[in-house]
Design a protein around this motif. Structure first.
Motif, PDB file in Angstrom:
ATOM      1  N   LYS A 132      -0.591  11.205  -0.746  1.00 30.67           N
ATOM      2  CA  LYS A 132       0.912  11.769  -1.366  1.00 30.67           C
ATOM      3  C   LYS A 132       1.713  12.375  -0.291  1.00 30.67           C
ATOM      4  CE  LYS A 132      -0.812  11.602  -6.130  1.00 30.67           C
ATOM      5  NZ  LYS A 132      -1.498  12.701  -7.247  1.00 30.67           N
ATOM      6  N   SER A 133       1.147  13.304   0.460  1.00 31.02           N
ATOM      7  CA  SER A 133       1.789  14.288   1.397  1.00 31.02           C
ATOM      8  C   SER A 133       1.634  14.035   2.716  1.00 31.02           C
ATOM      9  CB  SER A 133       1.549  15.518   0.772  1.00 31.02           C
ATOM     10  OG  SER A 133       1.710  16.749   1.902  1.00 31.02           O
TER      11      SER A 133
ATOM     12  N   MET B 257       0.768  -1.160   0.019  1.00 31.50           N
ATOM     13  CA  MET B 257       0.072   0.039   0.059  1.00 31.50           C
ATOM     14  C   MET B 257       0.965   1.139  -0.045  1.00 31.50           C
ATOM     15  SD  MET B 257      -3.195   0.884   2.698  1.00 31.50           S
ATOM     16  CE  MET B 257      -2.119   1.281   3.885  1.00 31.50           C
ATOM     17  N   GLU B 258       0.428   2.148  -0.902  1.00 31.60           N
ATOM     18  CA  GLU B 258       1.378   3.270  -0.989  1.00 31.60           C
ATOM     19  C   GLU B 258       1.094   4.344   0.205  1.00 31.60           C
ATOM     20  OE1 GLU B 258       1.129   6.019  -4.479  1.00 31.60           O
ATOM     21  OE2 GLU B 258       1.487   4.208  -5.646  1.00 31.60           O
ATOM     22  N   GLN B 259       2.186   4.724   0.733  1.00 38.71           N
ATOM     23  CA  GLN B 259       2.019   5.842   2.024  1.00 38.71           C
ATOM     24  C   GLN B 259       2.446   6.910   1.544  1.00 38.71           C
ATOM     25  OE1 GLN B 259       0.914   3.377   4.842  1.00 38.71           O
ATOM     26  NE2 GLN B 259       2.289   4.686   5.997  1.00 38.71           N
ATOM     27  N   PRO B 260       1.780   8.114   2.208  1.00 38.08           N
ATOM     28  CA  PRO B 260       2.317   9.537   1.754  1.00 38.08           C
ATOM     29  C   PRO B 260       3.853   9.501   2.089  1.00 38.08           C
ATOM     30  CG  PRO B 260       0.646   9.457   3.412  1.00 38.08           C
ATOM     31  CD  PRO B 260       0.770   8.084   3.112  1.00 38.08           C
TER      32      PRO B 260
ATOM     33  N   GLU C  48       4.568   8.654  13.257  1.00 36.11           N
ATOM     34  CA  GLU C  48       4.688   7.544  12.526  1.00 36.11           C
ATOM     35  C   GLU C  48       3.290   7.052  12.087  1.00 36.11           C
ATOM     36  OE1 GLU C  48       6.917   3.817  13.400  1.00 36.11           O
ATOM     37  OE2 GLU C  48       8.427   5.351  14.214  1.00 36.11           O
ATOM     38  N   GLY C  49       3.158   6.635  10.659  1.00 34.59           N
ATOM     39  CA  GLY C  49       1.920   6.193  10.157  1.00 34.59           C
ATOM     40  C   GLY C  49       0.901   6.803   9.580  1.00 34.59           C
ATOM     41  N   LEU C  50       1.380   8.164   9.096  1.00 35.68           N
ATOM     42  CA  LEU C  50       0.301   9.007   8.624  1.00 35.68           C
ATOM     43  C   LEU C  50       0.108   8.708   7.194  1.00 35.68           C
ATOM     44  CD1 LEU C  50       2.438  12.372   9.150  1.00 35.68           C
ATOM     45  CD2 LEU C  50       0.286  11.631  10.228  1.00 35.68           C
ATOM     46  N   ASN C  51      -1.360   8.582   7.224  1.00 37.07           N
ATOM     47  CA  ASN C  51      -1.689   8.156   5.743  1.00 37.07           C
ATOM     48  C   ASN C  51      -3.340   8.838   5.564  1.00 37.07           C
ATOM     49  OD1 ASN C  51      -2.035   6.679   3.441  1.00 37.07           O
ATOM     50  ND2 ASN C  51      -1.841   4.638   4.567  1.00 37.07           N
TER      51      ASN C  51
ATOM     52  N   ASP D  88      -5.268  19.764  -0.852  1.00 40.45           N
ATOM     53  CA  ASP D  88      -5.712  18.375  -1.432  1.00 40.45           C
ATOM     54  C   ASP D  88      -6.783  18.690  -2.525  1.00 40.45           C
ATOM     55  OD1 ASP D  88      -6.027  15.565  -1.433  1.00 40.45           O
ATOM     56  OD2 ASP D  88      -8.039  15.811  -0.675  1.00 40.45           O
ATOM     57  N   GLY D  89      -6.733  18.004  -3.585  1.00 41.50           N
ATOM     58  CA  GLY D  89      -7.830  18.574  -4.597  1.00 41.50           C
ATOM     59  C   GLY D  89      -7.356  19.084  -5.775  1.00 41.50           C
ATOM     60  N   ASN D  90      -7.959  19.395  -7.039  1.00 47.92           N
ATOM     61  CA  ASN D  90      -7.514  19.994  -8.088  1.00 47.92           C
ATOM     62  C   ASN D  90      -7.807  21.292  -8.402  1.00 47.92           C
ATOM     63  OD1 ASN D  90     -10.381  19.764  -8.360  1.00 47.92           O
ATOM     64  ND2 ASN D  90     -10.303  18.797 -10.282  1.00 47.92           N
ATOM     65  N   LEU D  91      -8.353  22.073  -7.190  1.00 52.56           N
ATOM     66  CA  LEU D  91      -8.332  23.338  -7.280  1.00 52.56           C
ATOM     67  C   LEU D  91      -7.937  24.295  -5.977  1.00 52.56           C
ATOM     68  CD1 LEU D  91     -12.502  23.439  -7.877  1.00 52.56           C
ATOM     69  CD2 LEU D  91     -10.751  24.154  -9.669  1.00 52.56           C
ATOM     70  N   ILE D  92      -7.643  25.271  -5.961  1.00 51.77           N
ATOM     71  CA  ILE D  92      -6.912  26.172  -5.039  1.00 51.77           C
ATOM     72  C   ILE D  92      -8.033  27.138  -4.756  1.00 51.77           C
ATOM     73  CG2 ILE D  92      -5.203  27.908  -4.540  1.00 51.77           C
ATOM     74  CD1 ILE D  92      -3.332  26.628  -6.316  1.00 51.77           C
TER      75      ILE D  92
END
Length: 205
Positions: A136-137, A1-4, A49-52, A115-119
């Protein structure tokens, strides 16, 4: 599983930014309750630790991480009310909550990962929109955890005042129990009147 990870934060640091805040909101989809946003400036040398993505964490793990984030990072929370959601629409209201969360950070950040595609349009700080940013972050993940924990707890409190809708379990989302209770018990002051299932009950022909 991908982690940020903190690669987006490192890239912003490399451009000379110092105070980088992750910003996320929770509660666009529910039929009831406010939309809640958080802004978090993490200490990159002291990451919990473990941020997701908050949706990928168990309630117990999320609660523990939320506490850790409050203890070890700079955090602000804000919301937009049901009335604001109904008057300006849910997208604008979620952006308003984000703008308020950013404005509440003191000292202010100099770069935002959103988060998202708009500012959100009223932000004056340099910002980067990150699609699926909570995966991701680390900063956005931390904001998503804090916002979800705060909003879920609020909905548990509201469930005690308005029992029967299952908000302590569904956080105001349109679960079967919630939709059935809307028909049987009616609309509360915490329901979003602009949302179709609520609107239909209020304005039945």
């Amino acid at each position: 599983m991908e982690q940020p990870d903190n690669s987006l934060e490192i890239a912003a640091h490399a451009k000379g930014y110092v105070r980088i805040a992750g910003v996320d909101e929770v509660g666009r989809g529910p039929l009831a309750g406010p939309v809640t946003a958080a802004a978090v400036v993490l200490d990159m040398a002291d990451l919990p630790e473990g941020l997701n993505d908050s949706k990928k964490l168990s309630p117990k793990k999320r609660a523990a991480l939320a506490k850790e984030i409050w203890d070890r990072a700079e955090v602000s929370l804000a919301e937009a009310s049901v009335e604001e959601i109904d008057s300006i629409n849910i997208l604008r209201a979620s952006h308003l909550a984000m703008e308020r969360a950013v404005a509440a950070l003191d000292p202010p950040p100099d770069y935002l990962l959103i988060d998202g595609n708009l500012i959100p349009r009223d932000l004056t700080i340099k910002a980067e929109a990150v699609v699926k940013g909570d995966g991701k972050s680390v900063s956005i993940a931390a904001a998503s955890i804090v916002a979800k924990e705060a909003r879920d707890n609020l909905m548990v409190d509201l469930a005690q005042q308005f029992p029967g809708y299952g908000w302590e379990k569904n956080a105001g989302y349109p679960s079967k129990q919630h939709r059935e209770a809307l028909v049987e018990l009616g609309v509360t002051p915490h329901h979003r009147r602009s949302f179709k299932p609520v609107h239909k009950i209020l304005y039945q022909e």
